[in-house]
Enzyme design. Structure first.
Site, PDB file in Angstrom:
ATOM      1  N   GLY A  23       0.828  -1.211   0.000  1.00 14.06           N
ATOM      2  CA  GLY A  23       0.000   0.000   0.000  1.00 14.06           C
ATOM      3  C   GLY A  23       0.857   1.253   0.000  1.00 14.06           C
ATOM      4  O   GLY A  23       2.091   1.186  -0.060  1.00 14.06           O
ATOM      5  N   TYR A  75       1.001 -18.005   8.408  1.00 12.80           N
ATOM      6  CA  TYR A  75       2.212 -18.718   8.820  1.00 12.80           C
ATOM      7  C   TYR A  75       3.410 -18.072   8.151  1.00 12.80           C
ATOM      8  O   TYR A  75       3.433 -17.883   6.930  1.00 12.80           O
ATOM      9  CB  TYR A  75       2.142 -20.203   8.429  1.00 12.80           C
ATOM     10  CG  TYR A  75       3.459 -20.899   8.645  1.00 12.80           C
ATOM     11  CD1 TYR A  75       3.902 -21.206   9.935  1.00 12.80           C
ATOM     12  CD2 TYR A  75       4.281 -21.214   7.563  1.00 12.80           C
ATOM     13  CE1 TYR A  75       5.137 -21.811  10.136  1.00 12.80           C
ATOM     14  CE2 TYR A  75       5.520 -21.823   7.761  1.00 12.80           C
ATOM     15  CZ  TYR A  75       5.931 -22.113   9.053  1.00 12.80           C
ATOM     16  OH  TYR A  75       7.157 -22.706   9.255  1.00 12.80           O
ATOM     17  N   TYR A 158     -15.058   1.317   9.460  1.00  4.42           N
ATOM     18  CA  TYR A 158     -13.616   1.604   9.595  1.00  4.42           C
ATOM     19  C   TYR A 158     -13.306   2.012  11.032  1.00  4.42           C
ATOM     20  O   TYR A 158     -12.401   1.468  11.668  1.00  4.42           O
ATOM     21  CB  TYR A 158     -13.250   2.720   8.620  1.00  4.42           C
ATOM     22  CG  TYR A 158     -11.798   3.139   8.610  1.00  4.42           C
ATOM     23  CD1 TYR A 158     -10.800   2.275   8.158  1.00  4.42           C
ATOM     24  CD2 TYR A 158     -11.423   4.429   9.015  1.00  4.42           C
ATOM     25  CE1 TYR A 158      -9.471   2.679   8.116  1.00  4.42           C
ATOM     26  CE2 TYR A 158     -10.097   4.843   8.960  1.00  4.42           C
ATOM     27  CZ  TYR A 158      -9.127   3.963   8.512  1.00  4.42           C
ATOM     28  OH  TYR A 158      -7.808   4.369   8.473  1.00  4.42           O
ATOM     29  N   LYS A 162     -11.084  -0.186  13.755  1.00  6.19           N
ATOM     30  CA  LYS A 162      -9.827   0.307  14.348  1.00  6.19           C
ATOM     31  C   LYS A 162      -9.933   0.397  15.865  1.00  6.19           C
ATOM     32  O   LYS A 162      -8.956   0.144  16.580  1.00  6.19           O
ATOM     33  CB  LYS A 162      -9.478   1.672  13.753  1.00  6.19           C
ATOM     34  CG  LYS A 162      -9.088   1.633  12.284  1.00  6.19           C
ATOM     35  CD  LYS A 162      -7.732   0.970  12.058  1.00  6.19           C
ATOM     36  CE  LYS A 162      -7.286   1.076  10.604  1.00  6.19           C
ATOM     37  NZ  LYS A 162      -5.975   0.444  10.360  1.00  6.19           N
ATOM     38  N   TYR A 172      -3.832  -8.061  24.233  1.00  2.00           N
ATOM     39  CA  TYR A 172      -2.637  -8.910  24.039  1.00  2.00           C
ATOM     40  C   TYR A 172      -1.459  -8.369  24.849  1.00  2.00           C
ATOM     41  O   TYR A 172      -0.633  -9.133  25.342  1.00  2.00           O
ATOM     42  CB  TYR A 172      -2.271  -9.012  22.549  1.00  2.00           C
ATOM     43  CG  TYR A 172      -2.840 -10.258  21.914  1.00  2.00           C
ATOM     44  CD1 TYR A 172      -4.217 -10.417  21.757  1.00  2.00           C
ATOM     45  CD2 TYR A 172      -2.013 -11.300  21.500  1.00  2.00           C
ATOM     46  CE1 TYR A 172      -4.745 -11.570  21.206  1.00  2.00           C
ATOM     47  CE2 TYR A 172      -2.535 -12.457  20.948  1.00  2.00           C
ATOM     48  CZ  TYR A 172      -3.909 -12.583  20.802  1.00  2.00           C
ATOM     49  OH  TYR A 172      -4.423 -13.732  20.263  1.00  2.00           O
ATOM     50  N   THR A 188      -2.352  11.608   6.072  1.00  2.00           N
ATOM     51  CA  THR A 188      -0.984  11.608   5.561  1.00  2.00           C
ATOM     52  C   THR A 188      -1.027  11.498   4.042  1.00  2.00           C
ATOM     53  O   THR A 188      -1.881  10.788   3.500  1.00  2.00           O
ATOM     54  CB  THR A 188      -0.199  10.443   6.179  1.00  2.00           C
ATOM     55  OG1 THR A 188      -0.178  10.630   7.598  1.00  2.00           O
ATOM     56  CG2 THR A 188       1.227  10.383   5.663  1.00  2.00           C
TER      57      THR A 188
END
Ligand code: NAD
Ligand code: UDP
Length: 328
Positions: A23, A75, A158, A162, A172, A188
């Site tokens: 991207g 993986y 979106y 997020k 986590y 940006t």
């Protein structure tokens, strides 16, 4: 490759994995990491990205590209030291066209990539967004603002993906003790944006260079604050090397209205294009400006590229892309 070879490589050079590596931002991040001596693995399903963004890296022995959808099990063999999770449609017209893939990559994709970070004991950085603040009720936006998001509006796919991704990342970190970072990226721009991705920077530049009317949505009084890509990447890299786990805004606080932005594009390109006013999209934020005090304090970061400089470089890129002469 036998495991001892990876171990040896790990001693010699760090391995970074970039999701969304084909991207706009991901491909620039791959370039930056390679320039810093990392081995880089880019993963992308090419939904909104293109191999054109990374074709200059073909033949670079430290760069590997894997075409894969990270919402599916992931993986990757060998050692990985840093994971930068950028995969997600990012332009309003992209996530309106792909609402379910957007929700899936923020939720299932982030879960899979965090699982990989856990398996590899890697540092994990998620590309979050100023959209977590929604249509903000405080201005400028600080990281401790919880936001004003419409969960069921068209942009909710979106924004909520997020916000879920940030929550999963912190879970986590807290539960599995993964070294995680959250960057909240504000608008940006720069070379390699897709000319037709619908975001205001490529939209107005493309229209100006083709002599078409510039399409201002609403009355153009809504504001944005535009950050040049090299400044953003410097901030992301510093954050990945820091010991911070809370979200950090990275963006350029120089704020302007969309009408001022259109007038600047007309002036700099010298186009004869007129301005065409169109309806404002649903839930389009009225103001947006990052408070970057935290990034200044903990990363020693602030943007260096002025709008006047970054926009000229970006216009030159699009002129070349469209096959126009370098100077108008
Ligand atoms: P982009 O569309 O150019 O790049 C996103 C990349 O992710 C694309 O190459 C796309 O093909 C890939 N991708 C999407 N879904 C995928 C999946 N399921 N599996 C693998 N790859 C997938 O957009 P960008 O501007 O480079 O944005 C990169 C990241 O930065 C995104 O997460 C975006 O939300 C975030 N961000 C960008 C901005 C900005 O102003 N550019 C602002 C805020 C946040
Ligand atoms: N915009 C516009 N004309 C366009 C594209 C966008 O006026 O052709 C406006 C849009 O409504 C928003 C701002 O420009 O107010 C920035 O839009 P963009 O899609 O770049 O990103 P956003 O900041 O909304 O995520």
């Amino acid at each position: 490759m036998p495991i001892d070879v990876f171990t040896k490589q790990r001693q010699e050079m760090r391995t970074s994995l970039v999701t969304g590596g084909a991207g706009f931002l991901g491909s620039h991040l791959c370039d930056l990491l390679l320039s810093k001596g990392h081995r880089v693995i880019a993963i992308d399903n090419l939904l909104t990205g293109s191999t054109r963004n990374i074709e200059h890296l073909a033949g670079n022995g430290n760069f590997h590209f894997i075409e894969h959808d990270v919402t599916n099990y992931l993986y990757v063999p060998g050692a990985v030291d840093f994971i930068y999770h950028l995969a997600s449609p990012a332009s309003p017209i992209d996530y309106l066209e792909y609402p379910i893939p957007t929700l899936k990559v923020g939720a299932l994709g982030t879960h899979n990539v965090l699982g990989l970070a856990k398996a590899k004991c890697a540092t994990f950085l998620i590309a979050s967004t100023s959209e977590v603040y929604g249509d903000p009720l405080i201005h400028p936006q600080r990281e401790d603002y919880w936001g004003n998001v419409n969960p069921i509006g068209p942009r909710g796919v979106y924004d909520e993906a997020k916000r879920f991704a940030e929550a999963m990342t912190m879970a986590y970190h807290r539960y599995h003790h993964i070294d995680t970072k959250i960057v909240r990226i504000f608008n940006t721009y720069g070379p390699r944006m897709r000319l037709n991705d619908g975001r205001v920077v490529p939209a107005f530049i493309g229209q100006a260079l083709r002599g078409e009317p510039l399409t201002i949505f609403g009355d153009g009084t809504q504001t944005r604050s535009f950050c040049y890509v090299s400044d953003l990447l410097d901030g992301i890299y510093r954050l990945s090397q820091s010991d911070t786990h809370d979200p950090v805004n990275i963006g350029n606080p120089a704020e302007m209205t969309i009408r001022q932005f259109a007038e600047e594009i007309v002036r700099i390109t010298g186009t004869a294009s007129s301005i065409d006013f169109r309806p404002l999209p649903v839930d389009d934020p009225r103001v947006r400006q990052p408070d970057i005090a935290l990034a200044r304090e903990i990363l020693g970061w602030e943007p260096k590229v002025a709008f006047a400089e970054g926009i000229v470089t970006t216009i030159a890129y699009f002129r070349e892309f469209l096959g126009l002469d370098p100077v108008s």
